[in-house]
Each structure stands twice: as structure tokens, then as C-alpha cells.
Design an enzyme around this catalytic site. Structure first.
Site, PDB file in Angstrom:
ATOM      1  CB  SER A  66     -16.064  35.503 -22.054  1.00 36.51           C
ATOM      2  OG  SER A  66     -16.016  35.579 -23.467  1.00 36.51           O
ATOM      3  CB  CYS A  67     -20.495  33.236 -24.694  1.00 37.36           C
ATOM      4  SG  CYS A  67     -22.052  33.543 -25.561  1.00 37.36           S
ATOM      5  CB  THR A  68     -23.811  34.917 -20.257  1.00 39.52           C
ATOM      6  OG1 THR A  68     -24.089  36.216 -20.813  1.00 39.52           O
ATOM      7  CG2 THR A  68     -22.565  34.980 -19.390  1.00 39.52           C
TER       8      THR A  68
END
Length: 343
Positions: A173-175
Site C-alpha cells: 500500500s506504499c507509494t
């Protein structure tokens, strides 16, 4: 330019074995003077660990890190109510309210075993100040992160952290990598930190022997990029002491993540069931759109509980140990591997 590798680029190599039964091998780990039933840890995020799940994991002998996004007064009440729990493990940031939180723990004489300083960029002066502040006030194990280089990990350790959380922008879920270009291919990053040893004068802080030099390495929690049980094994081979997992725990039927049902076939009325997973730096978690480096994703829910998933992880580790021909989980750090970048 140095080439770095992710878990998917690594293939572990078997060795001669005299292990007669992999089921008899011990997949528990010792971490900062405590023994836990598994090397795996659910990520300290809203979607993976809440008050109820933290207590369940503690009672079952697993390590956890409670996320820091509750109101701190609620966390203090929960800590007081559960002072007889096997493990009290919490997270904080580096702002004024976090100092106030530490002060309240001291003022109310609340027991705590582990404090994780949880920020996106752990190699920072504010983290140094918080480590110093806690060490001057409490006898507690400090975990600090996240970082992505040996120098960062060494600095945190020298500043007084007992363990370091390693991994930037590798979570589902990390960008951060998309937004900033910053990232840490996990196998190489963990290995570059874990395999370096140095001499340290051990003081009496946590039961060490005063006045002796010891050859040590930095205790590491590898955080991120776990997609399969085999990736947990690879993290341990890279040298991690423990492995933090987000999305795969979110998928479990008993995760705190919100259940979302989506219509797959309107004619037949068939729905698919998902779990909502969002990063700590997402707009969903922050409540605003400033400096967002996370996203909301919907994971297919598995018919599996946390305890069943822990068991599956441990069985994978036991099998990996058998393939390596070893009977101690710590010896996985010496398992041979090959690099295979076309998979």
C-alpha cells in the site's frame, strides 16, 4: 553502480541434511531477550493490529507492535487495563504529543516492554532526540525506523536503539517509490545491514555485562515486500531477526481491516469478498491529501486466521531449515542462494 536485489530475485539453495523430521524443528525466535513463537510480525498499521488483536497475539506468544493512530489516552487506558499481558509493545512518533505520551507513561507508572519509534524516514535528528529522551526516562527496548542503509541503522543503534526496522517504500500500500523515487530492494538492503559486525562496549542497560567488548550486529526487523511465505525465509537468510508483514495479514479473515463485498456477477448475484488495506501515509489514514505516499488497495480475503497464517509461516521456515540442513533458525543466515532476475 552496485546492483541490488529484491526477494523475488533470490533462489535459496539446498544443502546436505540430517534433519529427520522438519516438524520437530524450532521456528521460534529470540528477540531482544524475549522468545516469540514466530519470526513474523503483523505490520503496525490500523488494518493489521488493533487492541483486540494485540492482546490475542501477546497471549499466544507472538510479537506485535500496536499502531500509533489511536488517541494516546485510549492507548494509555488499554495499557493500564492489560498490565498483566505477556508483552506490551507500542508505537510512537517524534512530535510534541509523543513526548507527552512518554511523560504520561512515566507519570502513571505504566509498564511497557517495547517502544517502536515509527516514522517514514528514520535516519533523522528527531528520531535521535526521541531515542535519547526515552533512554533517559525508561528501561525499555527501543525499536526505531524505518531506514534503508547501513549507516542509518548504525547511527540509530549508536544513538541507543536496541533494534532497527528496515525497509522503505516496499509495502503493497506504499507509494513512496512512485512519488519520490526512494526505495530499498529488500534482500540486498537487509543483507547489507545484518551481515556487518562491529565491536561494541556493552553496558548494563538490558542485562549486558558491564565493561566488556562484544562483537555484535544490529538486530533487524525486515519490513515490507513479503508476498509469499518463501519471502519470509529469504528475509531470514538475508540476516533479519524478525519479519514484518502487512498485506498478507490483512487478507486474513480475522484481520481488523474493513470487509468490502463487490458484485462480480449481477445476473447470478455473486459477490467477492475483499479486505481494505491502506498505508499509514495514505489520505485514508491521514485524513487529508498533503504529502500522500500511500494508497488504498483491496485484497482478496483468505479463509485463514492469523494463528493459522502464523502456523503456515512457521511450517515454511521449518521446511526451509530442513532444506538447508540446519536445526537452528539463526543458522538460516548462512544458507546459500543464487540470483535469478528473470523470474
Amino acid at each position: 553502480m552496485k546492483t541490488s536485489y529484491s526477494y523475488k530475485d533470490i533462489v535459496l539453495q539446498p544443502a546436505y541434511s540430517e534433519v529427520r523430521s522438519r516438524s520437530k524443528l524450532d521456528a521460534s525466535v529470540e528477540f531482544l531477550g524475549r522468545r516469540f513463537e514466530s519470526a513474523a510480525i503483523p505490520a503496525n498499521m490500523k488494518c493489521t493490529v488493533d487492541f483486540k488483536k494485540a492482546k490475542e497475539l501477546s497471549e499466544a506468544g507472538y510479537f506485535y507492535v500496536l499502531h500509533r493512530f489511536y488517541d494516546y489516552e485510549d492507548i494509555l487506558d488499554w495499557m493500564i487495563e492489560n498490565e498483566d499481558m505477556r508483552t506490551i509493545s507500542i508505537s510512537i512518533g517524534v512530535n510534541k504529543k509523543d513526548y507527552n505520551f512518554i511523560d504520561e507513561i512515566i507519570k502513571r507508572n505504566i509498564g511497557v516492554d517495547f517502544i517502536t519509534i515509527d516514522v517514514a524516514h528514520g535516519h533523522h535528528i528527531l528520531v535521535k532526540h526521541m531515542i535519547t529522551y526515552i533512554n533517559n526516562k525508561l528501561r525499555v527496548n527501543i525499536i526505531a525506523g524505518n531506514v534503508g542503509t547501513y549507516q542509518a541503522a548504525k547511527d540509530l543503534y549508536d544513538w541507543g536503539a536496541d533494534a532497527v526496522k528496515v525497509g522503505l517504500s516496499m509495502g503493497k500500500s506504499c507509494t513512496t517509490y512512485n512519488c519520490t523515487g526512494v526505495g530499498t530492494p529488500m534482500f540486498s538492503t537487509v543483507s547489507s545491514i545484518a551481515r556487518k559486525k562491529f565491536t561494541k562496549y556493552v553496558t548494563k542497560k538490558h542485562g549486558g555485562i558491564t565493561g566488556e567488548d562484544h562483537e555484535v550486529s544490529i538486530p533487524i526487523i525486515a519490513d515490507g515486500q513479503i508476498r509469499e511465505v518463501g519471502d519470509v525465509c529469504k528475509a531470514l537468510v538475508a540476516g533479519a531477526n524478525m519479519v514484518m508483514i502487512g498485506s498478507e495479514f490483512v487478507k486474513c479473515e480475522d484481520s481488523p481491516a474493513k470487509i468490502i463485498k463487490r458484485l462480480r456477477d449481477s445476473t447470478a448475484g455473486i459477490y467477492t469478498t475483499h479486505k481494505e488495506f491502506y498505508g499509514s501515509a495514505s489520505s485514508t489514514n491521514k485524513g487529508h491529501n498533503g504529502f500522500v505516499e500511500g494508497q488504498t488497495v483491496y485484497m482478496d480475503m483468505r479463509n485463514e486466521t492469523y494463528l493459522e497464517y502464523f502456523n503456515r509461516i512457521n511450517q515454511g521456515i521449518q521446511s526451509c531449515m530442513s532444506y538447508a540442513g540446519i536445526d537452528k533458525i539463526s543458522s538460516l543466515a548462512y544458507m546459500d542462494f543464487q540470483i535469478h532476475t528473470n523470474n
